[in-house]
Design a protein around this motif. Structure first.
Motif, PDB file in Angstrom:
ATOM      1  N   ARG A 171       1.050  -1.194  -0.187  1.00  0.00           N
ATOM      2  CA  ARG A 171       0.251   0.029   0.102  1.00  0.00           C
ATOM      3  C   ARG A 171       0.771   1.487   0.306  1.00  0.00           C
ATOM      4  NH1 ARG A 171      -5.284   1.791   0.856  1.00  0.00           N
ATOM      5  NH2 ARG A 171      -4.878   4.075   0.528  1.00  0.00           N
ATOM      6  N   VAL A 172       1.876   1.489   0.773  1.00  0.00           N
ATOM      7  CA  VAL A 172       2.644   2.486   0.972  1.00  0.00           C
ATOM      8  C   VAL A 172       3.836   2.588  -0.671  1.00  0.00           C
ATOM      9  CG1 VAL A 172       4.810   3.877   2.092  1.00  0.00           C
ATOM     10  CG2 VAL A 172       2.716   1.913   3.474  1.00  0.00           C
ATOM     11  N   ARG A 173       4.021   1.438  -1.144  1.00  0.00           N
ATOM     12  CA  ARG A 173       4.731   1.364  -2.352  1.00  0.00           C
ATOM     13  C   ARG A 173       3.726   2.115  -2.915  1.00  0.00           C
ATOM     14  NH1 ARG A 173       5.106  -0.776  -7.041  1.00  0.00           N
ATOM     15  NH2 ARG A 173       2.854  -1.708  -6.620  1.00  0.00           N
ATOM     16  N   ARG A 174       2.990   2.117  -3.287  1.00  0.00           N
ATOM     17  CA  ARG A 174       1.609   2.543  -4.731  1.00  0.00           C
ATOM     18  C   ARG A 174       1.363   3.766  -4.248  1.00  0.00           C
ATOM     19  NH1 ARG A 174      -2.092  -0.723  -6.985  1.00  0.00           N
ATOM     20  NH2 ARG A 174      -1.791  -3.195  -7.673  1.00  0.00           N
ATOM     21  N   GLN A 217      13.428  -9.601   9.350  1.00  0.00           N
ATOM     22  CA  GLN A 217      14.325  -9.572   7.773  1.00  0.00           C
ATOM     23  C   GLN A 217      13.372  -8.580   6.843  1.00  0.00           C
ATOM     24  OE1 GLN A 217      17.443 -10.370   6.980  1.00  0.00           O
ATOM     25  NE2 GLN A 217      17.305  -9.078   5.066  1.00  0.00           N
ATOM     26  N   TRP A 218      12.581  -8.853   7.220  1.00  0.00           N
ATOM     27  CA  TRP A 218      11.031  -7.848   6.264  1.00  0.00           C
ATOM     28  C   TRP A 218      11.694  -5.880   6.598  1.00  0.00           C
ATOM     29  CZ3 TRP A 218       7.820  -4.723   8.879  1.00  0.00           C
ATOM     30  CH2 TRP A 218       6.803  -4.162   7.907  1.00  0.00           C
ATOM     31  N   PHE A 219      11.265  -6.028   7.919  1.00  0.00           N
ATOM     32  CA  PHE A 219      11.172  -4.840   8.740  1.00  0.00           C
ATOM     33  C   PHE A 219      12.764  -3.517   8.474  1.00  0.00           C
ATOM     34  CE2 PHE A 219      10.895  -2.060  12.309  1.00  0.00           C
ATOM     35  CZ  PHE A 219       9.938  -1.352  11.212  1.00  0.00           C
ATOM     36  N   ARG A 220      14.346  -4.140   8.406  1.00  0.00           N
ATOM     37  CA  ARG A 220      15.006  -4.272   7.595  1.00  0.00           C
ATOM     38  C   ARG A 220      15.132  -4.353   6.223  1.00  0.00           C
ATOM     39  NH1 ARG A 220      20.623  -7.996   8.105  1.00  0.00           N
ATOM     40  NH2 ARG A 220      22.591  -6.379   8.268  1.00  0.00           N
ATOM     41  N   ASN A 221      14.723  -4.361   6.036  1.00  0.00           N
ATOM     42  CA  ASN A 221      14.645  -4.234   4.126  1.00  0.00           C
ATOM     43  C   ASN A 221      14.108  -3.094   3.790  1.00  0.00           C
ATOM     44  OD1 ASN A 221      16.757  -6.364   3.499  1.00  0.00           O
ATOM     45  ND2 ASN A 221      14.558  -8.099   2.820  1.00  0.00           N
ATOM     46  N   TRP A 222      12.328  -2.996   4.873  1.00  0.00           N
ATOM     47  CA  TRP A 222      11.897  -1.693   4.490  1.00  0.00           C
ATOM     48  C   TRP A 222      12.083  -0.859   5.360  1.00  0.00           C
ATOM     49  CZ3 TRP A 222       7.046   0.315   7.211  1.00  0.00           C
ATOM     50  CH2 TRP A 222       5.759   0.168   6.060  1.00  0.00           C
ATOM     51  N   LEU A 223      13.364  -0.488   6.564  1.00  0.00           N
ATOM     52  CA  LEU A 223      13.786   0.451   6.413  1.00  0.00           C
ATOM     53  C   LEU A 223      14.844   1.584   5.899  1.00  0.00           C
ATOM     54  CD1 LEU A 223      13.566  -0.335  10.737  1.00  0.00           C
ATOM     55  CD2 LEU A 223      11.803   0.933   8.623  1.00  0.00           C
ATOM     56  N   GLY A 224      15.590   2.501   6.169  1.00  0.00           N
ATOM     57  CA  GLY A 224      16.174   2.802   5.304  1.00  0.00           C
ATOM     58  C   GLY A 224      17.788   2.318   6.186  1.00  0.00           C
ATOM     59  N   PRO A 225      18.548   2.542   4.964  1.00  0.00           N
ATOM     60  CA  PRO A 225      19.172   3.086   4.057  1.00  0.00           C
ATOM     61  C   PRO A 225      18.805   2.255   3.222  1.00  0.00           C
ATOM     62  CG  PRO A 225      21.260   2.036   4.901  1.00  0.00           C
ATOM     63  CD  PRO A 225      20.211   1.467   5.783  1.00  0.00           C
ATOM     64  N   GLY A 227      15.824   0.586   2.733  1.00  0.00           N
ATOM     65  CA  GLY A 227      13.944   0.734   1.680  1.00  0.00           C
ATOM     66  C   GLY A 227      13.426   1.995   2.316  1.00  0.00           C
ATOM     67  N   PRO A 228      12.279   2.007   1.903  1.00  0.00           N
ATOM     68  CA  PRO A 228      11.914   3.777   1.440  1.00  0.00           C
ATOM     69  C   PRO A 228      11.662   4.561   3.184  1.00  0.00           C
ATOM     70  CG  PRO A 228      10.028   2.512   1.505  1.00  0.00           C
ATOM     71  CD  PRO A 228      11.708   1.222   1.482  1.00  0.00           C
ATOM     72  N   MET A 229      11.494   3.479   4.155  1.00  0.00           N
ATOM     73  CA  MET A 229      11.041   4.445   5.527  1.00  0.00           C
ATOM     74  C   MET A 229      12.460   5.030   6.358  1.00  0.00           C
ATOM     75  SD  MET A 229       7.807   3.990   3.949  1.00  0.00           S
ATOM     76  CE  MET A 229       7.317   5.259   5.636  1.00  0.00           C
ATOM     77  N   ILE A 230      11.616   5.807   7.057  1.00  0.00           N
ATOM     78  CA  ILE A 230      12.699   6.570   8.641  1.00  0.00           C
ATOM     79  C   ILE A 230      12.327   6.077   9.437  1.00  0.00           C
ATOM     80  CG2 ILE A 230      14.502   8.033   8.805  1.00  0.00           C
ATOM     81  CD1 ILE A 230      15.151   7.294   5.656  1.00  0.00           C
ATOM     82  N   ASP A 231      13.369   5.494  10.373  1.00  0.00           N
ATOM     83  CA  ASP A 231      12.363   5.003  11.636  1.00  0.00           C
ATOM     84  C   ASP A 231      13.089   6.535  12.442  1.00  0.00           C
ATOM     85  OD1 ASP A 231      12.029   5.053  14.299  1.00  0.00           O
ATOM     86  OD2 ASP A 231      13.687   3.046  14.390  1.00  0.00           O
ATOM     87  N   VAL A 265       7.452   5.693  14.228  1.00  0.00           N
ATOM     88  CA  VAL A 265       6.871   6.510  13.366  1.00  0.00           C
ATOM     89  C   VAL A 265       7.521   6.418  12.028  1.00  0.00           C
ATOM     90  CG1 VAL A 265       6.760   9.012  12.507  1.00  0.00           C
ATOM     91  CG2 VAL A 265       6.011   8.033  15.381  1.00  0.00           C
ATOM     92  N   LEU A 266       7.004   5.868  10.918  1.00  0.00           N
ATOM     93  CA  LEU A 266       8.390   6.007  10.076  1.00  0.00           C
ATOM     94  C   LEU A 266       8.383   6.873   8.822  1.00  0.00           C
ATOM     95  CD1 LEU A 266       7.762   2.005   9.910  1.00  0.00           C
ATOM     96  CD2 LEU A 266       9.666   3.452  11.548  1.00  0.00           C
ATOM     97  N   VAL A 267       8.671   7.646   7.987  1.00  0.00           N
ATOM     98  CA  VAL A 267       8.337   8.909   7.476  1.00  0.00           C
ATOM     99  C   VAL A 267       8.699   8.916   6.161  1.00  0.00           C
ATOM    100  CG1 VAL A 267       7.589  10.245   9.298  1.00  0.00           C
ATOM    101  CG2 VAL A 267       9.883  10.768   8.339  1.00  0.00           C
ATOM    102  N   THR A 268       8.880   8.735   4.910  1.00  0.00           N
ATOM    103  CA  THR A 268       9.556   8.600   3.497  1.00  0.00           C
ATOM    104  C   THR A 268      10.005   9.714   3.763  1.00  0.00           C
ATOM    105  OG1 THR A 268       7.996  10.386   2.960  1.00  0.00           O
ATOM    106  CG2 THR A 268       7.243   7.664   2.107  1.00  0.00           C
ATOM    107  N   ARG A 269      11.252   9.716   3.272  1.00  0.00           N
ATOM    108  CA  ARG A 269      12.370  10.770   2.683  1.00  0.00           C
ATOM    109  C   ARG A 269      12.575  12.738   3.095  1.00  0.00           C
ATOM    110  NH1 ARG A 269      14.825   6.111   1.068  1.00  0.00           N
ATOM    111  NH2 ARG A 269      16.157   5.407   2.007  1.00  0.00           N
TER     112      ARG A 269
END
Length: 589
Positions: A171-174, A217-225, A227-231, A265-269
């Motif tokens: 959903r976030v990717r779209r 493993q999924w969360f690691r790949n989704w978070l930066g650097p 993936g697209p989401m910033i912790d 709280v995760l945000v896009t760059r």
């Protein structure tokens, strides 16, 4: 800056929800694990003054899961809102194209879903969205997604948990790639991002296989650097240890900060330039989670030198109606549905005539004394002057307990005439234990011994069946026995009676003395008694554990903790059933 939040408590007990929300000093307030239902929401909670509210509850499991979003309408107005992540949860009639946050929704063909225990994969997202775990709200500058991700309570839920994560990611990717939107994802993700976010992450056995879990493993790949989401919170505190947001209250783990960080709280760059600060609030107690928050700048200066205001970016120039899924538009709160309470209101001409007798045991509804058993929220800390913030406090709700106590009439009633010659009946009841020890003042010592020294000794009940009730009864009888023994010694005339009283007192003391708790083997300290509440054959049984608190490296037993990783300053692995302690005490006499 938002420095306060509301911990898990019972929503239905709040008489002034609006006042509590004001105390948070936040523009957007999100809650997870509401544990309530639409039918049980009070009006003040569902549609508080000055706030727009959005809810998602489970379709079938009442009092389970649930998320909520409150928006301060004095500052901002949400543009659009949807329930769930897949688009399958729709109001009646369904949302029009222009009402949707996204023009399209994820499909099962777009995601490589995890198979369940039988090897099958879901053909739709209906089950994932049926538990009331997500809300999507459009604020113009960004799309906010409030989620309560599933916990892996069993192997059967492992696939469900992973598939929900994958649905969220798609959903976030779209939104990012197809709609070119900025996104904020916040809430209970139920995953530790790094070993630093786990209480045992520093132990070699934990860190060695930390990333083997598929959710991590999924969360690691989704978070930066990667993936697209910033912790956000971690970005402000990169080296901070012990920054946990959740603790196991069943083992009192909060006292030693033996917890995990699973709320984010995760945000896009593109949104990072708007983020002013972020942190957790562990000092706010009353829940197994603590609130977290981020603050946004009121305005920023672009590289071109242009100053941009936050309120302009979230399109607050014109007044508009709330999105259709807002609680304000629910039939029960929009004036379209007659409330049940209106059928019980007292009419103007419904008063009874003074001469009309009152039915016994009944009183009008207005004269009932009603008390609500409620939880108390913590008082606010002093906020700063930040004008826009996002607060993400946790809320675990339970349905409030409503106790209705009728007020009975105090008017004396005339006793009914008793036929002559008939005996007056006395209503029987349970005899108090003290009645068995009553002594008549006009009886001799021998008569007292023959007639009144009838002592009722409670049977030796199974402590494992009801250990608390059994112990309380023993203590009460023991105190009564000592008192009666002292009275018997003062009433005795013969010298031998004093000796008999002393030996009797000693016998009673030996019989009713509580069994002292054992000492643990490692520390040699008095252990603590617990009661098993988990359903099963041992439910209700009492047992003893080491009284020291849990902490990093505490001894869970050889099967769960390597001996070289045990920290003996915390709880050892001592365990013994109370029944075993009782048998050992009996055999030693």
């Amino acid at each position: 800056m938002c420095r306060n939040g509301l911990t898990r408590t019972s929503w239905n007990t709040f008489k002034d929800c609006n006042g509590i929300l004001d105390e948070l000093h936040a523009d957007i307030i999100c809650f997870q694990e509401m544990k309530s239902s639409r039918a049980s929401l009070a009006h003040s909670v569902a549609v508080p003054e000055n706030f727009a509210s959005f809810f998602s509850f489970p379709a079938t499991k009442g009092g389970y899961s649930g998320v909520a979003v409150y928006v301060d309408l004095r500052r901002i107005t949400p543009l659009k809102a949807e329930e769930g992540l897949s688009g399958t949860l729709q109001p009646k009639p369904p949302l029009e194209f222009e009402e949707r946050v996204s023009p399209s929704y994820p499909s099962t063909n777009d995601i490589e879903l995890f198979p369940d225990e039988d090897g099958g994969v879901p053909h739709s997202f209906d089950a994932l969205d049926a538990e009331g775990r997500g809300l999507v709200v459009d604020f113009g500058l960004f799309v906010l997604i409030n989620v309560y991700c599933p916990n892996e309570t069993s192997d059967a839920r492992a696939a469900f948990k992973m598939n929900y994560h994958l649905l969220l990611q798609e959903r976030v990717r779209r939104l990012i790639e197809e709609e070119h939107r900025e996104v904020i994802v916040l809430g209970d993700i139920n995953v530790c991002a790094t070993p630093m976010d786990h209480c045992d992450g520093h132990l070699p056995s934990t860190s060695a296989n930390f990333w083997e879990h598929p959710a991590r493993q999924w969360f690691r790949n989704w978070l930066g650097p990667n993936g697209p989401m910033i912790d956000v919170v971690r970005s402000f505190w990169p080296e901070r240890k012990g920054m946990f947001t959740c603790w196991n209250t069943k083992i009192s783990a909060r006292a030693t900060n033996y917890g995990t960080r699973i709320d984010y709280v995760l945000v896009t760059r593109g949104l990072m330039k708007w983020i002013k600060h972020g942190d957790i609030q562990p000092s706010l107690k009353g829940s197994d989670h603590c609130p977290i928050f981020v603050d946004l700048h009121d305005e920023i200066t672009l590289e071109t030198g242009e100053t941009v205001k936050l309120l302009d970016c979230i399109q607050q120039g014109t007044k508009r109606d709330l999105p259709r899924i807002a609680a304000k538009h629910w039939e029960e709160f929009s004036g379209k549905q007659t409330l049940l309470s209106s059928f019980f209101g007292k009419g103007k001409n419904s008063e009874k005539s003074p001469s009309e007798p009152e039915p016994p045991g009944l009183v009008p509804s207005e004269s009932r004394e009603t008390s609500v058993v409620s939880s108390q929220a913590h008082g606010p800390a002093k906020p700063s002057t930040s004008t826009s913030s996002i607060s993400i406090p946790k809320s675990q709700t339970k349905s409030s307990k409503l106790v209705s106590k009728p007020i009975t009439s105090t008017k004396k009633r005339k006793p009914s005439p008793t036929p002559s010659g008939s005996k007056k009946k006395v209503k029987g009841g349970q005899a108090d234990i003290s009645s068995f020890f009553t002594k008549t003042s006009n009886s001799s010592a021998s008569q007292s011994t023959q007639q009144n020294d009838v002592i009722h000794i409670p049977s030796d009940t199974d402590e494992d069946a009801n250990p608390i009730a059994s112990q309380d009864q023993l203590d009460a009888d023991y105190r009564l026995a000592l008192q009666l023994s002292e009275e018997a010694s003062t009433l005795s005339v013969e010298p031998s009676s004093s000796q008999n009283s002393s030996s009797s007192k000693s016998a009673w003391s030996s019989l009713f003395t509580p069994i002292p708790p054992p000492k643990c083997n490692v520390h040699g300290e008095i252990t603590k008694k617990y009661i098993a509440n988990k359903p099963g054959p041992n439910k209700g049984r009492a047992f003893y554990l080491c009284s020291r608190p849990v902490g990093p490296g505490y001894d869970k037993g050889k099967g769960e903790r390597l001996r070289e990783e045990v920290d003996h300053q915390y709880r050892c692995n001592y365990f013994k059933w109370a029944s075993e302690v009782k048998r050992e005490a009996s055999s030693s006499k």
